[in-house]
Design a protein around this motif. Structure first.
Motif, PDB file in Angstrom:
ATOM      1  N   MET A 184       0.836  -1.207   0.000  1.00 44.76           N
ATOM      2  CA  MET A 184       0.000   0.000   0.000  1.00 44.76           C
ATOM      3  C   MET A 184       0.865   1.248   0.000  1.00 44.76           C
ATOM      4  SD  MET A 184      -3.394  -0.710   2.296  1.00 44.76           S
ATOM      5  CE  MET A 184      -2.833  -1.829   3.568  1.00 44.76           C
ATOM      6  N   GLY A 185       0.257   2.353  -0.461  1.00 42.00           N
ATOM      7  CA  GLY A 185       0.975   3.623  -0.463  1.00 42.00           C
ATOM      8  C   GLY A 185       1.011   4.241   0.922  1.00 42.00           C
ATOM      9  N   THR A 186       1.663   5.369   1.028  1.00 44.03           N
ATOM     10  CA  THR A 186       1.771   6.092   2.295  1.00 44.03           C
ATOM     11  C   THR A 186       1.054   7.423   2.180  1.00 44.03           C
ATOM     12  OG1 THR A 186       3.913   5.066   2.814  1.00 44.03           O
ATOM     13  CG2 THR A 186       3.369   7.116   3.967  1.00 44.03           C
ATOM     14  N   LEU A 187       0.349   7.791   3.240  1.00 44.21           N
ATOM     15  CA  LEU A 187      -0.293   9.100   3.306  1.00 44.21           C
ATOM     16  C   LEU A 187       0.608  10.025   4.117  1.00 44.21           C
ATOM     17  CD1 LEU A 187      -2.684  11.054   2.915  1.00 44.21           C
ATOM     18  CD2 LEU A 187      -3.681  10.085   5.013  1.00 44.21           C
ATOM     19  N   TYR A 188       1.099  11.069   3.477  1.00 45.41           N
ATOM     20  CA  TYR A 188       1.958  12.047   4.141  1.00 45.41           C
ATOM     21  C   TYR A 188       1.142  13.294   4.482  1.00 45.41           C
ATOM     22  CZ  TYR A 188       5.878   9.256   2.332  1.00 45.41           C
ATOM     23  OH  TYR A 188       6.750   8.228   2.042  1.00 45.41           O
TER      24      TYR A 188
ATOM     25  N   HIS B 175      -7.754   1.282   7.511  1.00 45.35           N
ATOM     26  CA  HIS B 175      -7.313   0.361   6.462  1.00 45.35           C
ATOM     27  C   HIS B 175      -5.835  -0.012   6.605  1.00 45.35           C
ATOM     28  CE1 HIS B 175     -11.035   1.855   4.542  1.00 45.35           C
ATOM     29  NE2 HIS B 175     -11.027   0.698   3.907  1.00 45.35           N
ATOM     30  N   GLN B 176      -5.262   0.303   7.787  1.00 47.62           N
ATOM     31  CA  GLN B 176      -3.853  -0.010   8.067  1.00 47.62           C
ATOM     32  C   GLN B 176      -2.897   0.615   7.039  1.00 47.62           C
ATOM     33  OE1 GLN B 176      -6.179  -2.931   8.488  1.00 47.62           O
ATOM     34  NE2 GLN B 176      -6.265  -1.918  10.479  1.00 47.62           N
ATOM     35  N   ILE B 177      -3.261   1.761   6.548  1.00 50.89           N
ATOM     36  CA  ILE B 177      -2.400   2.506   5.625  1.00 50.89           C
ATOM     37  C   ILE B 177      -1.448   3.361   6.457  1.00 50.89           C
ATOM     38  CG2 ILE B 177      -2.362   4.333   3.874  1.00 50.89           C
ATOM     39  CD1 ILE B 177      -5.159   3.281   2.996  1.00 50.89           C
ATOM     40  N   LYS B 178      -0.195   3.354   6.090  1.00 53.45           N
ATOM     41  CA  LYS B 178       0.807   4.105   6.838  1.00 53.45           C
ATOM     42  C   LYS B 178       0.572   5.612   6.704  1.00 53.45           C
ATOM     43  CE  LYS B 178       5.822   4.547   7.475  1.00 53.45           C
ATOM     44  NZ  LYS B 178       7.151   4.154   6.949  1.00 53.45           N
ATOM     45  N   VAL B 179       0.592   6.307   7.846  1.00 51.06           N
ATOM     46  CA  VAL B 179       0.421   7.764   7.870  1.00 51.06           C
ATOM     47  C   VAL B 179       1.684   8.381   8.464  1.00 51.06           C
ATOM     48  CG1 VAL B 179      -0.935   9.702   8.745  1.00 51.06           C
ATOM     49  CG2 VAL B 179      -2.072   7.537   8.167  1.00 51.06           C
ATOM     50  N   GLU B 180       2.305   9.287   7.708  1.00 49.22           N
ATOM     51  CA  GLU B 180       3.525   9.955   8.183  1.00 49.22           C
ATOM     52  C   GLU B 180       3.300  11.454   8.238  1.00 49.22           C
ATOM     53  OE1 GLU B 180       7.362   9.278   6.548  1.00 49.22           O
ATOM     54  OE2 GLU B 180       7.108   7.092   6.436  1.00 49.22           O
ATOM     55  N   THR B 181       3.843  12.081   9.266  1.00 53.40           N
ATOM     56  CA  THR B 181       3.734  13.537   9.382  1.00 53.40           C
ATOM     57  C   THR B 181       5.035  14.206   8.940  1.00 53.40           C
ATOM     58  OG1 THR B 181       4.453  13.429  11.692  1.00 53.40           O
ATOM     59  CG2 THR B 181       2.079  13.437  11.273  1.00 53.40           C
ATOM     60  N   VAL B 182       4.880  15.305   8.239  1.00 57.04           N
ATOM     61  CA  VAL B 182       6.017  16.136   7.831  1.00 57.04           C
ATOM     62  C   VAL B 182       5.734  17.520   8.413  1.00 57.04           C
ATOM     63  CG1 VAL B 182       7.400  16.984   5.903  1.00 57.04           C
ATOM     64  CG2 VAL B 182       6.199  14.790   5.699  1.00 57.04           C
ATOM     65  N   PRO B 183       6.238  17.808   9.623  1.00 59.16           N
ATOM     66  CA  PRO B 183       5.862  19.025  10.350  1.00 59.16           C
ATOM     67  C   PRO B 183       6.207  20.311   9.605  1.00 59.16           C
ATOM     68  CG  PRO B 183       7.044  17.478  11.755  1.00 59.16           C
ATOM     69  CD  PRO B 183       7.207  16.992  10.350  1.00 59.16           C
ATOM     70  N   GLY B 184       5.481  21.345   9.983  1.00 54.78           N
ATOM     71  CA  GLY B 184       5.717  22.657   9.386  1.00 54.78           C
ATOM     72  C   GLY B 184       5.154  23.754  10.268  1.00 54.78           C
ATOM     73  N   PRO B 185       5.004  24.967   9.744  1.00 55.34           N
ATOM     74  CA  PRO B 185       4.530  26.109  10.529  1.00 55.34           C
ATOM     75  C   PRO B 185       3.085  25.951  10.989  1.00 55.34           C
ATOM     76  CG  PRO B 185       5.548  26.820   8.469  1.00 55.34           C
ATOM     77  CD  PRO B 185       5.344  25.347   8.363  1.00 55.34           C
ATOM     78  N   ASN B 186       2.759  26.675  12.067  1.00 59.17           N
ATOM     79  CA  ASN B 186       1.395  26.718  12.585  1.00 59.17           C
ATOM     80  C   ASN B 186       1.104  28.152  12.999  1.00 59.17           C
ATOM     81  OD1 ASN B 186      -0.215  26.676  15.401  1.00 59.17           O
ATOM     82  ND2 ASN B 186      -1.068  25.179  14.009  1.00 59.17           N
ATOM     83  N   ALA B 187       0.032  28.719  12.474  1.00 53.59           N
ATOM     84  CA  ALA B 187      -0.270  30.133  12.705  1.00 53.59           C
ATOM     85  C   ALA B 187      -0.525  30.433  14.184  1.00 53.59           C
ATOM     86  CB  ALA B 187      -1.475  30.548  11.868  1.00 53.59           C
TER      87      ALA B 187
END
Length: 277
Positions: free
Chosen positions: A1-5, A102-114
């Motif tokens: 399966m693909g990854t959700l970033y 669905h056991q799909i891998k979820v990865e976070t790519v952090p960034g700015p937050n207002a």
């Protein structure tokens, strides 16, 4: 399966993006974004040619199903919002929930937050804060939330549109007009403005155009300060107050120190009164 970033993007200044975020946006097969017109500008700036797919509040039901199908077939997808972090007062929650189911891998790519960007420079307490996002538009519902939340010992972080910021300040004024409030706008841009004052002053500055009603606002409200209950010892003399603690098996020296602390006096002053010096 693909990854959700889940990829954080700049909140104003296009330079505020990580190397990793650019790398991921170039490598994935598809970018799901709130507004393709906004994301195209970011992609053009960093020469990102990945296809864009619209994913916003009004089409998220059907698009979530489509994106999950793509991920299950091995397609990797980056989810971005127009500015800042996905899911934080922006679409994406349903997609993440479905991906995890669905056991799909979820990865976070952090960034700015207002919200946190404004909090850092506001001068308001940053040790404890509560993020409320956008408040209801209806005055009654808005006031109910503020009446409940403004009496917590926590700085409140609110997002507001330029068209409603004055009304929201007037609602805050009804609850507690003496509370410190901070308005942040055009964050990270050339004309960034973060102003902290009382509600009356901020409304005057908005009225006079010193704070232009342009761009999205971050509104911060100082948390409530606990009022110390002094009623139980107000009728006591200092001697009686010290003896109260001594009667509870506290040493005289410790009792004097305790009374001085509670009454906001110097220990020596309480000592002199107690010992009739």
């Amino acid at each position: 399966m693909g990854t959700l970033y889940l990829v954080g993007t700049p909140i104003g200044n296009l330079a505020d993006i990580t190397y990793r975020a650019v790398k991921i946006l170039k490598e994935v097969d598809l970018i799901a974004c709130e507004d393709t017109r906004v994301s195209k500008k970011l992609c053009a700036h960093y020469e990102i040619s990945t296809p864009l797919k619209s994913y916003h509040e009004h089409n998220k039901a059907q698009q979530t199903e489509y994106l999950i199908e793509q991920l299950r077939e091995g397609i990797s997808i980056a989810l971005v919002s127009d500015a800042g972090l996905p899911l934080i007062s922006d679409p994406g929650y349903e997609l993440v929930v479905a991906a995890r189911e669905h056991q799909i891998k979820v990865e976070t790519v952090p960034g700015p937050n207002a919200g946190l960007t404004a909090l850092m420079a506001s001068g308001l307490p940053s040790f404890t804060y509560t993020f409320l996002g956008f408040l209801p538009r209806k005055e009654k519902q808005k006031q109910e939330i503020l009446e409940k939340r403004m009496y917590e010992d926590s700085t409140l972080i609110i997002y507001e549109s330029p068209h409603r910021v004055k009304d929201t300040l007037k609602t805050i004024q009804k609850v507690d007009k003496n509370r410190k409030v901070s308005l942040g706008r055009e964050l990270t841009k050339k004309f960034e403005q973060i102003t902290t004052s009382n509600v009356d002053d901020l409304l005057n500055q908005l009225q006079e155009g010193l704070i232009p009603t342009k761009g999205e606002f971050v509104l911060l409200i100082e948390g409530a300060v606990a009022v110390e209950d002094t009623s139980w010892f107000e009728e006591m003399t200092i001697v009686e107050h010290v003896n109260y603690y001594i009667d509870q098996d506290m040493k005289t020296k410790a009792a004097i120190k305790q009374v001085a602390e509670i009454r906001h006096m110097k220990t020596g002053e309480v000592y002199d009164v107690y010992h009739n010096v």
